[in-house]
Each structure stands twice: as C-alpha cells, then as structure tokens.
Write a protein that holds these residues in place. Structure first.
Motif, PDB file in Angstrom:
ATOM      1  N   THR A   1      40.721  23.330  50.752  1.00  0.00           N
ATOM      2  CA  THR A   1      40.206  24.543  49.864  1.00  0.00           C
ATOM      3  C   THR A   1      41.062  24.228  48.660  1.00  0.00           C
ATOM      4  OG1 THR A   1      41.193  25.551  52.059  1.00  0.00           O
ATOM      5  CG2 THR A   1      41.168  26.389  49.681  1.00  0.00           C
ATOM      6  N   VAL A   2      39.905  24.361  47.493  1.00  0.00           N
ATOM      7  CA  VAL A   2      39.933  23.945  46.696  1.00  0.00           C
ATOM      8  C   VAL A   2      40.543  25.834  45.423  1.00  0.00           C
ATOM      9  CG1 VAL A   2      39.465  23.629  44.579  1.00  0.00           C
ATOM     10  CG2 VAL A   2      39.178  22.089  46.299  1.00  0.00           C
ATOM     11  N   LEU A   3      41.208  25.740  45.271  1.00  0.00           N
ATOM     12  CA  LEU A   3      41.366  27.139  44.366  1.00  0.00           C
ATOM     13  C   LEU A   3      40.924  26.657  42.685  1.00  0.00           C
ATOM     14  CD1 LEU A   3      42.413  30.801  44.487  1.00  0.00           C
ATOM     15  CD2 LEU A   3      45.513  28.760  43.787  1.00  0.00           C
ATOM     16  N   ALA A   4      40.150  28.038  41.950  1.00  0.00           N
ATOM     17  CA  ALA A   4      40.105  28.243  41.198  1.00  0.00           C
ATOM     18  C   ALA A   4      40.397  29.658  40.646  1.00  0.00           C
ATOM     19  CB  ALA A   4      38.358  28.283  40.578  1.00  0.00           C
ATOM     20  N   PRO A   5      41.289  30.080  39.532  1.00  0.00           N
ATOM     21  CA  PRO A   5      41.551  31.205  39.282  1.00  0.00           C
ATOM     22  C   PRO A   5      40.524  31.240  38.191  1.00  0.00           C
ATOM     23  CG  PRO A   5      43.266  29.330  38.589  1.00  0.00           C
ATOM     24  CD  PRO A   5      42.195  28.927  39.771  1.00  0.00           C
ATOM     25  N   VAL A   6      40.334  32.214  37.812  1.00  0.00           N
ATOM     26  CA  VAL A   6      39.791  33.055  36.653  1.00  0.00           C
ATOM     27  C   VAL A   6      39.554  34.548  36.387  1.00  0.00           C
ATOM     28  CG1 VAL A   6      37.617  31.699  37.603  1.00  0.00           C
ATOM     29  CG2 VAL A   6      37.359  33.784  38.276  1.00  0.00           C
ATOM     30  N   ASP A   7      38.647  34.328  34.817  1.00  0.00           N
ATOM     31  CA  ASP A   7      39.411  35.990  34.320  1.00  0.00           C
ATOM     32  C   ASP A   7      37.752  36.512  33.366  1.00  0.00           C
ATOM     33  OD1 ASP A   7      38.232  34.316  31.904  1.00  0.00           O
ATOM     34  OD2 ASP A   7      40.291  34.615  31.414  1.00  0.00           O
ATOM     35  N   GLY A   8      36.429  35.693  34.229  1.00  0.00           N
ATOM     36  CA  GLY A   8      34.985  35.912  33.769  1.00  0.00           C
ATOM     37  C   GLY A   8      34.605  35.297  32.935  1.00  0.00           C
ATOM     38  N   SER A   9      36.084  34.379  32.014  1.00  0.00           N
ATOM     39  CA  SER A   9      35.109  34.117  30.779  1.00  0.00           C
ATOM     40  C   SER A   9      34.139  32.747  31.388  1.00  0.00           C
ATOM     41  CB  SER A   9      36.338  33.544  29.719  1.00  0.00           C
ATOM     42  OG  SER A   9      36.809  31.954  30.198  1.00  0.00           O
ATOM     43  N   ASP A  10      33.313  32.198  30.314  1.00  0.00           N
ATOM     44  CA  ASP A  10      32.943  31.130  30.404  1.00  0.00           C
ATOM     45  C   ASP A  10      33.504  29.603  30.615  1.00  0.00           C
ATOM     46  OD1 ASP A  10      30.310  32.169  29.701  1.00  0.00           O
ATOM     47  OD2 ASP A  10      30.176  31.912  27.449  1.00  0.00           O
ATOM     48  N   GLU A  11      34.314  30.003  30.225  1.00  0.00           N
ATOM     49  CA  GLU A  11      35.749  28.788  30.275  1.00  0.00           C
ATOM     50  C   GLU A  11      36.721  28.615  31.702  1.00  0.00           C
ATOM     51  OE1 GLU A  11      36.004  29.633  26.201  1.00  0.00           O
ATOM     52  OE2 GLU A  11      35.855  30.246  27.601  1.00  0.00           O
TER      53      GLU A  11
ATOM     54  N   GLY B   1      44.872  54.661  32.499  1.00  0.00           N
ATOM     55  CA  GLY B   1      43.658  55.766  32.034  1.00  0.00           C
ATOM     56  C   GLY B   1      42.909  55.756  30.924  1.00  0.00           C
ATOM     57  N   THR B   2      43.107  54.357  30.546  1.00  0.00           N
ATOM     58  CA  THR B   2      41.735  54.052  28.853  1.00  0.00           C
ATOM     59  C   THR B   2      41.043  52.535  29.224  1.00  0.00           C
ATOM     60  OG1 THR B   2      43.107  52.599  28.054  1.00  0.00           O
ATOM     61  CG2 THR B   2      44.012  54.539  27.665  1.00  0.00           C
ATOM     62  N   VAL B   3      40.920  52.631  30.782  1.00  0.00           N
ATOM     63  CA  VAL B   3      39.979  51.349  30.981  1.00  0.00           C
ATOM     64  C   VAL B   3      39.448  51.721  32.288  1.00  0.00           C
ATOM     65  CG1 VAL B   3      39.332  49.178  32.316  1.00  0.00           C
ATOM     66  CG2 VAL B   3      40.907  49.455  30.239  1.00  0.00           C
ATOM     67  N   ASP B   4      38.017  52.038  32.311  1.00  0.00           N
ATOM     68  CA  ASP B   4      37.819  53.080  33.860  1.00  0.00           C
ATOM     69  C   ASP B   4      37.591  51.766  35.134  1.00  0.00           C
ATOM     70  OD1 ASP B   4      35.913  54.258  35.362  1.00  0.00           O
ATOM     71  OD2 ASP B   4      34.078  53.503  34.582  1.00  0.00           O
ATOM     72  N   GLU B   5      38.141  51.872  35.827  1.00  0.00           N
ATOM     73  CA  GLU B   5      38.330  51.079  37.367  1.00  0.00           C
ATOM     74  C   GLU B   5      37.339  50.815  37.380  1.00  0.00           C
ATOM     75  OE1 GLU B   5      41.509  52.002  39.794  1.00  0.00           O
ATOM     76  OE2 GLU B   5      42.457  53.226  38.751  1.00  0.00           O
ATOM     77  N   ALA B   6      36.402  52.275  37.418  1.00  0.00           N
ATOM     78  CA  ALA B   6      34.855  51.014  37.932  1.00  0.00           C
ATOM     79  C   ALA B   6      34.059  50.068  37.875  1.00  0.00           C
ATOM     80  CB  ALA B   6      34.088  52.584  38.118  1.00  0.00           C
ATOM     81  N   ALA B   7      33.943  50.417  35.323  1.00  0.00           N
ATOM     82  CA  ALA B   7      33.109  49.243  34.729  1.00  0.00           C
ATOM     83  C   ALA B   7      33.965  47.792  34.737  1.00  0.00           C
ATOM     84  CB  ALA B   7      33.502  49.939  33.489  1.00  0.00           C
ATOM     85  N   VAL B   8      36.018  48.045  35.438  1.00  0.00           N
ATOM     86  CA  VAL B   8      36.377  46.717  35.239  1.00  0.00           C
ATOM     87  C   VAL B   8      35.912  45.897  37.031  1.00  0.00           C
ATOM     88  CG1 VAL B   8      38.624  45.587  35.933  1.00  0.00           C
ATOM     89  CG2 VAL B   8      38.194  47.200  34.377  1.00  0.00           C
ATOM     90  N   ALA B   9      35.691  46.889  37.991  1.00  0.00           N
ATOM     91  CA  ALA B   9      35.587  46.426  39.454  1.00  0.00           C
ATOM     92  C   ALA B   9      33.698  46.026  39.601  1.00  0.00           C
ATOM     93  CB  ALA B   9      35.601  48.046  40.462  1.00  0.00           C
ATOM     94  N   GLU B  10      33.316  46.920  38.833  1.00  0.00           N
ATOM     95  CA  GLU B  10      31.653  45.637  38.580  1.00  0.00           C
ATOM     96  C   GLU B  10      31.730  44.390  37.533  1.00  0.00           C
ATOM     97  OE1 GLU B  10      27.042  47.842  36.128  1.00  0.00           O
ATOM     98  OE2 GLU B  10      29.130  49.023  37.192  1.00  0.00           O
ATOM     99  N   ASN B  11      32.023  44.647  36.129  1.00  0.00           N
ATOM    100  CA  ASN B  11      32.448  43.760  35.720  1.00  0.00           C
ATOM    101  C   ASN B  11      32.399  42.095  36.518  1.00  0.00           C
ATOM    102  OD1 ASN B  11      30.851  44.764  33.667  1.00  0.00           O
ATOM    103  ND2 ASN B  11      32.716  45.215  32.849  1.00  0.00           N
TER     104      ASN B  11
END
Length: 153
Positions: free
Chosen positions: A11-21, A57-67
């Motif tokens: 098993t290889v683990l790859a942590p990500v944050d949504g960036s190109d890197e 409550g300033t960041v929409d959880e649904a948008a974060v989930a979708e992204n």
C-alpha cells in the motif's frame, strides 16, 4: 547489496490537498504501486483556512465536498489508466479544539490505519498560501517522523 529480502510494497499512501503538486505526487505513487503490484490510498487533507471557515460558517461545506470529490475522481482516472487499485479518504488537518492535531499527524495516523508501506508526498511549496500551508507542514513533519520510506516529489 546483501542477500536480504527484496523490498515489498502493498500500500502506497499519497496525501493530497487538491493542488497540481499533489496530483503529481499521486502520479508517482501510482507508478510505484504499479511497479510493486500494490494499491494506493489517497488522503485528501483539508487546510486550516477551509476547516476554520467551515467551523464558523463562512465556507460552504457542500462546495468543499464537491471540489475535493472532483479532485479525487481525477486522481481515480490516473490509477485506472495504470490498473492500480485506489482507495480514498478525506480528513481535516487542523482542529479548533485539539492543539495536537496537525496535518502531519493526520498523515501518519492514516498511514498506520491503512497499513501503508510507502508514502509519496509533494515537496515543493506552492504559490497559493492556503495550499502551501498544508503541503509544507505535511512534508516537513512526515519526512521527520514517518517509519515508512518516504518519497518527496
């Protein structure tokens, strides 16, 4: 070299944050998994600003989930092209109530939970401050404290 047992990776683990890197790091993780007939577990680590914004409550959880789900679907296509099994999870790297919660701890705990034999993570900081915060903290911490081999790309 001596006559010790060959290296095995399940098993290889790859942590990500949504960036190109982090997407590039997943490409390396998939290549390693392909070479060793292993699977990849991608951990999407949410940054401090996102977590804090959701808490107040300033960041929409649904948008974060979708992204994050969209990013993970893109990563899934990379694994599918190589025929590598892929699992995913999402976790927050920060907590307003637990001072010891750090994105590096989240990565190492996940490595233990999924029984990862190898970790691949991005090394280069990014220009987006929110993403850089997560990547830099994870890379520095994981390189220092992981018991598994770590490839920083």
């Amino acid at each position: 070299m001596d006559d010790s047992e060959p290296v095995t990776v399940d098993t290889v683990l790859a942590p990500v944050d949504g960036s190109d890197e982090s997407a590039t790091a997943v490409e390396y993780a998939v290549a390693i998994a392909d070479r060793y007939d292993a699977s990849v577990h991608v951990l999407y680590v949410l940054g401090h600003g996102v977590v804090r914004g959701m808490d107040v409550g300033t960041v929409d959880e649904a948008a974060v989930a979708e992204n994050s789900q969209g990013f993970l679907e893109d990563i899934g296509r990379i694994a599918d092209q190589r025929g590598v099994a892929l699992s995913t999870s999402i976790d927050d790297g920060f907590s307003q109530t637990r001072k010891t919660r750090h994105p590096g701890n989240v990565v190492l705990d996940t490595a233990d939970d999924v029984d990862a034999d190898f970790i691949v993570l991005p090394r280069e900081p990014v220009t987006d401050a929110a993403s850089a915060e997560v990547l830099e903290k994870v890379a520095e911490y994981v390189l220092s404290y992981a018991s598994q081999p770590v490839l920083s790309v």
